[in-house]
Scaffold this motif. Structure first.
Motif, short mmCIF file in Angstrom:
data_model
loop_
_atom_site.label_atom_id
_atom_site.label_comp_id
_atom_site.label_asym_id
_atom_site.label_seq_id
_atom_site.Cartn_x
_atom_site.Cartn_y
_atom_site.Cartn_z
N TYR A 184 -77.54 20.14 19.67
CA TYR A 184 -77.34 21.55 19.98
C TYR A 184 -78.48 22.42 19.45
O TYR A 184 -79.05 23.26 20.17
CB TYR A 184 -76.02 22.03 19.39
CG TYR A 184 -74.95 22.28 20.42
CD1 TYR A 184 -74.65 23.57 20.85
CD2 TYR A 184 -74.25 21.23 20.97
CE1 TYR A 184 -73.67 23.80 21.80
CE2 TYR A 184 -73.26 21.45 21.92
CZ TYR A 184 -72.98 22.73 22.33
OH TYR A 184 -72.03 22.96 23.28
N LEU A 220 -74.85 30.23 26.65
CA LEU A 220 -73.90 29.14 26.82
C LEU A 220 -73.91 28.22 25.60
O LEU A 220 -72.85 27.86 25.06
CB LEU A 220 -74.24 28.36 28.08
CG LEU A 220 -73.25 27.30 28.56
CD1 LEU A 220 -71.94 27.94 28.98
CD2 LEU A 220 -73.84 26.51 29.72
N SER A 224 -70.75 28.32 23.07
CA SER A 224 -69.97 27.08 23.02
C SER A 224 -69.99 26.47 21.63
O SER A 224 -69.02 25.84 21.20
CB SER A 224 -70.50 26.08 24.05
OG SER A 224 -71.83 25.71 23.76
N TYR A 225 -71.11 26.67 20.90
CA TYR A 225 -71.17 26.15 19.53
C TYR A 225 -70.22 26.93 18.61
O TYR A 225 -69.47 26.34 17.84
CB TYR A 225 -72.60 26.22 19.00
CG TYR A 225 -72.77 25.58 17.65
CD1 TYR A 225 -72.94 24.20 17.53
CD2 TYR A 225 -72.77 26.35 16.48
CE1 TYR A 225 -73.10 23.60 16.29
CE2 TYR A 225 -72.92 25.76 15.24
CZ TYR A 225 -73.08 24.39 15.14
OH TYR A 225 -73.22 23.81 13.92
N TYR A 229 -66.85 24.53 21.56
CA TYR A 229 -66.83 23.83 22.85
C TYR A 229 -67.93 22.77 22.87
O TYR A 229 -68.55 22.51 23.88
CB TYR A 229 -67.11 24.83 23.97
CG TYR A 229 -65.90 25.57 24.50
CD1 TYR A 229 -64.84 25.91 23.68
CD2 TYR A 229 -65.83 25.94 25.83
CE1 TYR A 229 -63.74 26.60 24.16
CE2 TYR A 229 -64.74 26.63 26.34
CZ TYR A 229 -63.70 26.96 25.49
OH TYR A 229 -62.60 27.64 25.97
N GLY A 233 -69.96 20.98 25.84
CA GLY A 233 -71.32 21.50 25.84
C GLY A 233 -72.37 20.40 25.85
O GLY A 233 -73.41 20.52 26.51
N THR A 289 -63.36 22.28 32.38
CA THR A 289 -63.28 23.53 31.62
C THR A 289 -62.36 24.55 32.29
O THR A 289 -61.72 25.35 31.60
CB THR A 289 -64.68 24.15 31.47
OG1 THR A 289 -65.22 24.41 32.78
CG2 THR A 289 -65.61 23.22 30.72
N TYR A 303 -62.52 31.32 26.99
CA TYR A 303 -62.31 30.50 28.18
C TYR A 303 -62.96 31.16 29.40
O TYR A 303 -63.69 30.52 30.16
CB TYR A 303 -60.81 30.31 28.39
CG TYR A 303 -60.42 29.77 29.75
CD1 TYR A 303 -60.41 28.41 30.00
CD2 TYR A 303 -60.05 30.65 30.77
CE1 TYR A 303 -60.04 27.92 31.25
CE2 TYR A 303 -59.68 30.17 32.02
CZ TYR A 303 -59.68 28.82 32.26
OH TYR A 303 -59.31 28.33 33.50
N PHE A 306 -67.00 31.49 28.89
CA PHE A 306 -67.69 30.20 29.01
C PHE A 306 -67.74 29.74 30.46
O PHE A 306 -68.79 29.30 30.96
CB PHE A 306 -66.97 29.16 28.14
CG PHE A 306 -67.66 27.83 28.09
CD1 PHE A 306 -68.80 27.65 27.32
CD2 PHE A 306 -67.17 26.74 28.81
CE1 PHE A 306 -69.44 26.41 27.27
CE2 PHE A 306 -67.80 25.52 28.76
CZ PHE A 306 -68.94 25.35 27.98
#
Length: 402
Positions: A184, A220, A224-225, A229, A233, A289, A303, A306
């Motif tokens: 990441y 994103l 997400s981090y 997620y 991801g 997702t 939700y 993302f």
């Protein structure tokens, strides 16, 4: 102020499913690493480190490699040094209108044709060379290849790589492996470096779409981090890296003039891109997702946010797929990929202009050569006539009396 910002920014309803608090997902040291927003601070200095590494890579590796591949740069005619035209070029426009050409011609005492020729040659000077394009493509190729190989190696033995329901089992209290943490951080640092260099990199026809892609990708990865997620991801990043290194390698071969190998590799890239971006990504990743995740928790702000970013990426995938299919059409029906649909900005127009200029120069040279030959022939004829009509020459040719 800082406390108020933190209270507003890190509200639980933004980042966590309903009924879950930050205290509920705290982990002990022996339970593993939990993603924290402060981890992303390291991506900014990492982005500058990537930029420095890129400069070193291009000078010490990419440039010698381009010479090894015999990458040839087009020799272009330099525009004459005319301060007024140079000032207008930098401050106003590289492509002046007809009225501006007339005005500049009067100011500089040049014909409209010479003004247009100067601007055409000046634009050609600013176009990136094949060596620069090769260096940029080789840098991205190395990163994407290493990233894809390392990402695949870290994910292939994970349960969510094979069963996407595992992305959400136990969410949001899911520990993050050290390998996925670095996956990441490095990906986000790299895309930050691309965004920081966007003004100096080669500008292509899809420049705006590329900027949107970089921004959406950074948001994103970052969101997400923070929302953990991470499992899904990592799948998103792997899907993208799977075709990117093929594209960059095809570009390298194109700039090196390896046409047949480039065309073959481009076909492979097209298949991988179309399958991963138009089939795997929407049908597997986006599906899990959007649909599968609601089986494990109720929808919340994270939700929707993302999934909105994923849909932005999918729209860009469709845009690029259209360009790729146009190139495949040219390859199938014309026998080769005639032109990169994502070529550098205005290159198609400038290539035609440059070819026209070369033809024009060739024609003018032929005309000049023809005019010189005509003059030489005329002079030769005059000399012959002079020799024949000059009395001295005539007398010299008559037989002398004995």
């Amino acid at each position: 102020m800082e406390a108020l910002l933190n209270e507003w920014l890190w509200r639980e309803e933004y980042w966590l499913p309903p009924g879950i608090r930050w205290q509920d997902i705290e982990m002990k040291e022996d339970e593993g690493r939990f993603p924290l927003p402060r981890d992303l601070i390291y991506t900014l200095p990492l982005a500058f480190a990537f930029i420095a590494l890129r400069i070193v890579f291009e000078r010490l590796i990419a440039v010698p490699l381009s010479k090894h591949f015999d990458v040839k740069d087009r020799i272009r005619i330099q525009a004459a040094s005319i301060p007024k035209l140079e000032t207008f070029y930098k401050q106003n426009s590289a492509q002046p209108s007809q009225s501006e050409v007339v005005s500049l011609g009067k100011q500089c005492g040049l014909s409209q044709r010479k003004i247009q020729t100067w601007f055409r040659r000046r634009r050609h000077q600013d176009r990136p060379s094949n060596t620069k394009k090769f260096c940029e493509a080789s840098w991205r190729f190395v990163f994407y290849l290493v990233s894809f190989t390392a990402g695949l190696g870290s994910l292939i033995n994970t349960p969510w790589f094979w069963d996407h329901r595992e992305c959400w089992r136990g969410y949001p209290k899911q520990p993050v492996a050290e390998a996925h943490y670095w996956y990441y951080i490095l990906e986000m640092g790299f895309y930050l470096s691309l965004l920081l260099c966007v003004s100096v990199d080669i500008k292509r026809k899809d420049f705006k779409e590329q900027v949107i892609h970089h921004i959406a990708t950074i948001f994103l990865i970052g969101f997400s981090y923070c929302a953990n997620y991470v499992r899904v991801g990592t799948l998103v990043m792997l899907v993208h890296d799977s075709s990117d290194f093929l594209l960059e390698s095809a570009k390298m071969l194109h700039y090196a003039g390896w046409t047949k190998t480039c065309d073959s590799l481009f076909v492979i890239f097209s298949l991988v891109f179309l399958v991963t971006r138009l089939v795997v990504f929407p049908c597997r990743v986006v599906h899990t997702t959007l649909v599968v995740s609601v089986e494990f928790f109720q929808p919340f702000f994270g939700y929707y946010f993302f999934n909105a970013l994923l849909l932005v990426l999918q729209a860009l995938h469709i845009f690029w797929a259209n360009l790729i299919l146009r190139m495949v059409y040219k390859f199938v029906f014309l026998g080769k990929v005639e032109r990169d649909e994502r070529s550098d900005e205005e290159s198609e127009v400038d290539d035609e202009e440059e070819e026209a200029e070369e033809e024009e120069d060739e024609c003018s040279w032929e005309q000049r050569k023809g005019a010189i030959n005509s003059k030489l022939a005329s002079l030769a004829n005059n000399c012959v006539l002079n020799n024949l009509t000059n009395p001295r020459n005539i007398n010299s040719r008559l037989p002398k009396a004995r």
